[in-house]
Motif scaffolding. Structure first.
Motif, PDB file in Angstrom:
ATOM      1  N   ARG B 113       0.868  -1.200   0.025  1.00 37.18           N
ATOM      2  CA  ARG B 113      -0.045   0.123  -0.063  1.00 37.18           C
ATOM      3  C   ARG B 113       0.890   1.133  -0.097  1.00 37.18           C
ATOM      4  N   GLY B 114       0.882   1.922  -1.052  1.00 40.71           N
ATOM      5  CA  GLY B 114       1.641   2.986  -1.326  1.00 40.71           C
ATOM      6  C   GLY B 114       1.153   4.629  -1.006  1.00 40.71           C
ATOM      7  N   LEU B 115       1.515   5.328  -1.718  1.00 41.88           N
ATOM      8  CA  LEU B 115       1.079   6.995  -1.451  1.00 41.88           C
ATOM      9  C   LEU B 115      -0.029   7.018  -2.845  1.00 41.88           C
ATOM     10  N   ARG B 116      -0.647   6.078  -3.456  1.00 46.67           N
ATOM     11  CA  ARG B 116      -1.497   6.494  -4.402  1.00 46.67           C
ATOM     12  C   ARG B 116      -2.858   6.822  -3.809  1.00 46.67           C
ATOM     13  N   TRP B 117      -3.716   7.463  -4.307  1.00 45.67           N
ATOM     14  CA  TRP B 117      -5.027   7.756  -3.804  1.00 45.67           C
ATOM     15  C   TRP B 117      -5.811   6.659  -3.652  1.00 45.67           C
ATOM     16  N   SER B 118      -6.498   6.170  -2.437  1.00 43.84           N
ATOM     17  CA  SER B 118      -6.932   5.003  -2.177  1.00 43.84           C
ATOM     18  C   SER B 118      -8.197   4.455  -3.100  1.00 43.84           C
ATOM     19  N   ILE B 119      -8.927   5.558  -3.581  1.00 40.42           N
ATOM     20  CA  ILE B 119     -10.082   5.071  -4.419  1.00 40.42           C
ATOM     21  C   ILE B 119     -10.049   5.973  -5.891  1.00 40.42           C
ATOM     22  N   THR B 120     -10.208   5.181  -6.577  1.00 43.64           N
ATOM     23  CA  THR B 120     -10.217   5.741  -8.255  1.00 43.64           C
ATOM     24  C   THR B 120     -11.822   5.590  -8.515  1.00 43.64           C
ATOM     25  N   ASN B 121     -12.209   6.402  -9.621  1.00 40.06           N
ATOM     26  CA  ASN B 121     -13.742   6.361  -9.893  1.00 40.06           C
ATOM     27  C   ASN B 121     -13.839   4.906 -10.468  1.00 40.06           C
ATOM     28  N   LYS B 122     -12.838   4.363 -11.019  1.00 39.85           N
ATOM     29  CA  LYS B 122     -13.017   3.003 -11.564  1.00 39.85           C
ATOM     30  C   LYS B 122     -13.223   2.105 -10.568  1.00 39.85           C
ATOM     31  N   ASP B 123     -12.480   2.202  -9.339  1.00 36.05           N
ATOM     32  CA  ASP B 123     -12.908   1.262  -8.156  1.00 36.05           C
ATOM     33  C   ASP B 123     -14.227   1.537  -7.930  1.00 36.05           C
ATOM     34  N   ARG B 124     -14.711   2.601  -7.916  1.00 35.89           N
ATOM     35  CA  ARG B 124     -16.058   2.900  -7.409  1.00 35.89           C
ATOM     36  C   ARG B 124     -16.962   2.251  -8.191  1.00 35.89           C
ATOM     37  N   GLU B 125     -16.754   2.310  -9.492  1.00 34.22           N
ATOM     38  CA  GLU B 125     -17.652   1.540 -10.229  1.00 34.22           C
ATOM     39  C   GLU B 125     -17.646  -0.046  -9.878  1.00 34.22           C
ATOM     40  N   SER B 126     -16.464  -0.554 -10.020  1.00 33.55           N
ATOM     41  CA  SER B 126     -16.641  -1.978  -9.580  1.00 33.55           C
ATOM     42  C   SER B 126     -17.154  -2.505  -8.089  1.00 33.55           C
ATOM     43  N   TYR B 127     -16.847  -1.405  -7.187  1.00 35.23           N
ATOM     44  CA  TYR B 127     -17.441  -1.635  -6.006  1.00 35.23           C
ATOM     45  C   TYR B 127     -19.009  -1.717  -5.880  1.00 35.23           C
ATOM     46  N   LYS B 128     -19.473  -0.742  -6.779  1.00 31.89           N
ATOM     47  CA  LYS B 128     -20.898  -0.311  -6.908  1.00 31.89           C
ATOM     48  C   LYS B 128     -21.492  -1.787  -7.602  1.00 31.89           C
ATOM     49  N   GLU B 129     -20.722  -2.425  -8.575  1.00 27.54           N
ATOM     50  CA  GLU B 129     -21.296  -3.526  -9.087  1.00 27.54           C
ATOM     51  C   GLU B 129     -21.378  -4.792  -8.375  1.00 27.54           C
ATOM     52  N   ALA B 130     -20.485  -4.818  -7.393  1.00 21.63           N
ATOM     53  CA  ALA B 130     -20.211  -6.048  -6.451  1.00 21.63           C
ATOM     54  C   ALA B 130     -21.278  -5.582  -5.464  1.00 21.63           C
ATOM     55  N   LEU B 131     -21.704  -4.611  -5.042  1.00 20.47           N
ATOM     56  CA  LEU B 131     -22.432  -4.449  -3.873  1.00 20.47           C
ATOM     57  C   LEU B 131     -23.937  -4.609  -4.794  1.00 20.47           C
ATOM     58  N   ALA B 132     -24.179  -4.460  -5.710  1.00 20.37           N
ATOM     59  CA  ALA B 132     -25.606  -4.538  -6.433  1.00 20.37           C
ATOM     60  C   ALA B 132     -25.635  -6.175  -6.468  1.00 20.37           C
ATOM     61  N   GLN B 133     -24.693  -6.988  -6.522  1.00 20.56           N
ATOM     62  CA  GLN B 133     -24.811  -8.402  -6.646  1.00 20.56           C
ATOM     63  C   GLN B 133     -25.558  -8.881  -5.392  1.00 20.56           C
ATOM     64  N   LEU B 134     -25.318  -8.160  -4.425  1.00 21.09           N
ATOM     65  CA  LEU B 134     -25.938  -8.414  -2.941  1.00 21.09           C
ATOM     66  C   LEU B 134     -27.239  -8.466  -2.930  1.00 21.09           C
ATOM     67  N   ASP B 135     -27.690  -7.578  -3.704  1.00 23.51           N
ATOM     68  CA  ASP B 135     -29.167  -7.350  -3.821  1.00 23.51           C
ATOM     69  C   ASP B 135     -29.818  -6.663  -2.572  1.00 23.51           C
ATOM     70  N   LEU B 136     -29.054  -5.880  -1.675  1.00 28.71           N
ATOM     71  CA  LEU B 136     -29.549  -5.268  -0.594  1.00 28.71           C
ATOM     72  C   LEU B 136     -29.364  -3.639  -0.738  1.00 28.71           C
ATOM     73  N   GLY B 137     -29.473  -3.283  -2.063  1.00 25.69           N
ATOM     74  CA  GLY B 137     -29.739  -1.865  -2.170  1.00 25.69           C
ATOM     75  C   GLY B 137     -28.506  -1.114  -1.746  1.00 25.69           C
ATOM     76  N   LEU B 138     -27.461  -1.651  -1.565  1.00 22.37           N
ATOM     77  CA  LEU B 138     -26.267  -0.933  -0.990  1.00 22.37           C
ATOM     78  C   LEU B 138     -25.201  -0.256  -1.892  1.00 22.37           C
ATOM     79  N   GLU B 139     -25.904  -0.461  -3.223  1.00 22.88           N
ATOM     80  CA  GLU B 139     -25.155   0.111  -4.437  1.00 22.88           C
ATOM     81  C   GLU B 139     -25.000   1.775  -4.338  1.00 22.88           C
ATOM     82  N   ASP B 140     -26.001   2.094  -3.760  1.00 18.37           N
ATOM     83  CA  ASP B 140     -26.253   3.526  -3.874  1.00 18.37           C
ATOM     84  C   ASP B 140     -25.439   4.247  -2.378  1.00 18.37           C
TER      85      ASP B 140
END
Ligand SMILES: Nc1ncnc2c1ncn2[C@@H]1O[C@H](COP(=O)(O)OP(=O)(O)OP(=O)(O)O)[C@@H](O)[C@H]1O
Ligand SMILES: [Mg+2]
Lengths: 307, 264
Positions: B113-140
């Motif tokens: 873990r270095g000094l890169r910014w911890s979350i990029t917009n691309k990460d955000r998209e993939s987290y959203k997708e993964a959360l949507a899979q849970l089907d608990l409305g957490l993607e928002d």
């Protein structure tokens, strides 16, 4: 009337003082709020920063280099506390107290005595600002710039991959380890960073007071906590933005010193201030607990009546 | 995939509270094994998982994960191979950090873990997708503090966090025990899904015998630090709660002592 004018006249000085301690409080925020460690090293490291800066500047070294060295010295003090805590497993509070005690001797050694004056008349333009009244606005501007830069760097740092592991460590140790975070490393790093900033504040304090002296840091942790507590009280809950929260802490520190100045003006003896600030901090720290007990009792009593 | 070999563990050695938990525990998991673990209170289930994860060291014996001897690795280094979900929903996530920040931390498990910014917009998209899979409305709710989610939501996110960087081994210690039956069923369903989709090797401790029978391809029962029942494949499919209880008293010479297990 005269007295009010006098009081108003003293406020810029208090603001400068508040800014210096505000910077220290920003450092303390890292350990106390982010890492969830009460670090007592700061009572020693603030003086270490002042001492290193004063010694170097009086022997003709450039003030910027002197302040950089103060920062590094402060980081070393945090490193020692962190090492006591993580390598030897000594509780964090005790580790800080041990380092603080060590620093008492170290600071005397650095200064080869209890104090080193660094007045401008003696050293020309070698410091960023002096303790003279005419210099107070200059001091305020320079201190504000320092604070802005430090907060900007911290804002960036705690947003990085490594920075966010420090936040996780303070939040949940088990989770952090389970996610592969070396929590010993993050704690040591946080302590070093915190004390580096505190020592930098110490170096600025020496310039602002025109002297580095051995008793300088006494109670700095309580003053810092007071600033954090006042800052949090002022800061609306809605503000979650990290740099705004840090600005609130600085604001808290300025208010603290305004109050101090006022107390001095009212004529309360100066010596009482440390006792007062300890009491105020104790009240704030104790408030959540007292509230909880009080409310749960009330609930129980009510439940009992209806049952 | 996992080899637990001849583990010894005694707590508080040499005091009146001395507790010998393991005296030569061994267990081997093949790649893709999904093993459910049951056993009475104090049988040593959590201790086994903690020793595998490195939360505390074994007195003797070795732990090998995918051919790597991890016995001497500290917990944070073993985390590279292991995903974990705990019983207490509060334990698996950083409560004062946002959902996306928690996921970003899990996303870097086992990496530098270095000094890169911890979350990029691309990460955000993939987290959203993964959360949507849970089907608990957490993607928002990426920027909601973790602590504001319900226990079930948190366990679901913790599961996601434990598996998003594919672990060689997934350790679940009664991760549904603190949830109400309906939520527990939902979280178990997600567990099944994540394990199957990623073809994970997993150890799942549960107090619910029915769940232990219904999930996984292998079931072990522990008693007093020993594995007393170990069934898999076709034989496991035929298990019933009654036959398990009978097997238990036969193997241990005692009644199954877990208040919670019989209730469910
Ligand atoms: N940190 C510890 N210190 C001392 N004794 C412990 C510790 N952890 C566990 N033990 C003891 O080791 C034994 C096994 O505990 P463990 O938590 O592994 O049981 P378990 O099978 O998970 O039980 P449960 O079903 O209640 O969760 C128990 O007797 C427990 O008291
Ligand atoms: Mg357990």
């Amino acid at each position: 009337m005269n007295m009010i004018l006098n009081w108003l006249g003293s406020l810029p000085g208090a603001a400068a003082q508040g800014l210096v301690y505000g910077l220290a409080a920003v450092g303390i925020y890292i350990t106390y709020k982010i890492l969830d460690i009460a670090d007592l090293t700061v009572d020693g490291s603030i003086c270490t920063g002042a001492a290193v800066c004063a010694v170097m500047v009086t022997s003709g070294i450039n003030i910027w280099i002197a302040m950089l060295c103060a920062l590094i010295a402060g980081m070393l003090t945090g490193l020692i506390t962190g090492w006591f805590h993580t390598f030897f497993g000594i509780p964090a509070i005790l580790s800080g107290i041990l380092t603080q005690l060590m620093l008492w001797s170290v600071n005397l050694l650095i200064m080869s005595g209890p104090q080193i004056p660094i007045m401008r008349f003696k050293y020309g333009d070698k410091v960023l600002f002096t303790s003279e009244a005419s210099d107070v606005y200059r001091a305020i501007v320079i201190l504000a710039v320092f604070i802005a830069v430090v907060i900007a760097i911290l804002y960036w740092f705690f947003g990085t991959e490594f920075g966010s592991t420090l936040r996780a460590t303070g939040n949940n140790l088990e989770m952090s380890r389970a996610q592969g975070i070396n929590t010993n490393l993050t704690k040591v790093f946080g302590l070093a960073l915190s004390n580096g900033i505190v020592a930098l504040a110490g170096a600025l304090l020496a310039q602002q007071q025109g002297v580095a002296e051995i008793n300088m840091g006494r109670g700095a942790i309580v003053t810092g906590l007071a600033a954090i507590i006042i800052g949090e009280a002022l800061c609306p809950k809605l503000i979650t933005n990290f740099y705004l929260r840090l600005l609130c802490v600085v604001g808290g520190s300025i208010i603290y010193w305004f109050v101090f100045q006022t107390i001095v003006f009212i004529g309360l003896p100066n010596e009482l201030l440390k006792m007062l600030s300890a009491i105020v901090v104790a009240c704030f720290l104790g408030a959540p607990y007292v509230k909880k007990i009080y409310f749960s009792k009330k609930k129980k009593a009510r439940g009992g009546k209806h049952a | 995939m996992l080899e637990i070999k001849d583990i010894y563990k005694t707590f508080n050695e040499g005091t009146v509270n001395e507790k010998k938990v393991f005296e030569g525990l061994s267990l081997t998991l093949k790649e893709g094994d999904f093993v459910t673990v049951i056993g009475g209170n104090g049988a040593g289930k959590s201790t086994m998982l903690n020793i595998v994860a490195g939360a505390y060291p074994a007195d003797d014996g070795s732990i090998t994960i995918d051919g790597v001897d991890v016995t001497r690795l500290p917990e944070h280094k073993r985390a590279k191979y292991i995903g974990r979900v705990f019983q207490d929903p509060r334990m698996g996530t950083a409560t004062d950090m946002w959902v996306e920040e928690n996921m970003a931390i899990a996303d870097r498990r086992g990496m530098r873990r270095g000094l890169r910014w911890s979350i990029t917009n691309k990460d955000r998209e993939s987290y959203k997708e993964a959360l949507a899979q849970l089907d608990l409305g957490l993607e928002d709710r990426l920027s909601t503090k973790m602590g504001l989610l319900s226990g079930g939501q948190r366990q679901a996110v913790t599961l996601l966090m434990a598996t998003m960087k594919k672990p060689k081994l997934l350790l679940l210690d009664e991760h549904t025990a603190a949830l109400d039956p309906k939520t527990a069923a939902k979280v178990l369903e997600i567990t099944d899904k994540l394990i199957n989709e990623n073809n994970l090797t997993a150890l799942m401790v549960t107090h619910n015998m029915r769940d232990a029978i219904a999930h996984g391809n292998r079931l072990i029962m522990m008693n007093a630090g020993k594995i007393i029942i170990d069934v898999s494949g076709e034989e496991k499919k035929k298990l019933t709660v009654e036959s398990l209880l009978a097997a238990f008293s036969k193997a241990s010479g005692a009644e199954f002592a877990s208040d919670r297990a019989l209730l469910s």
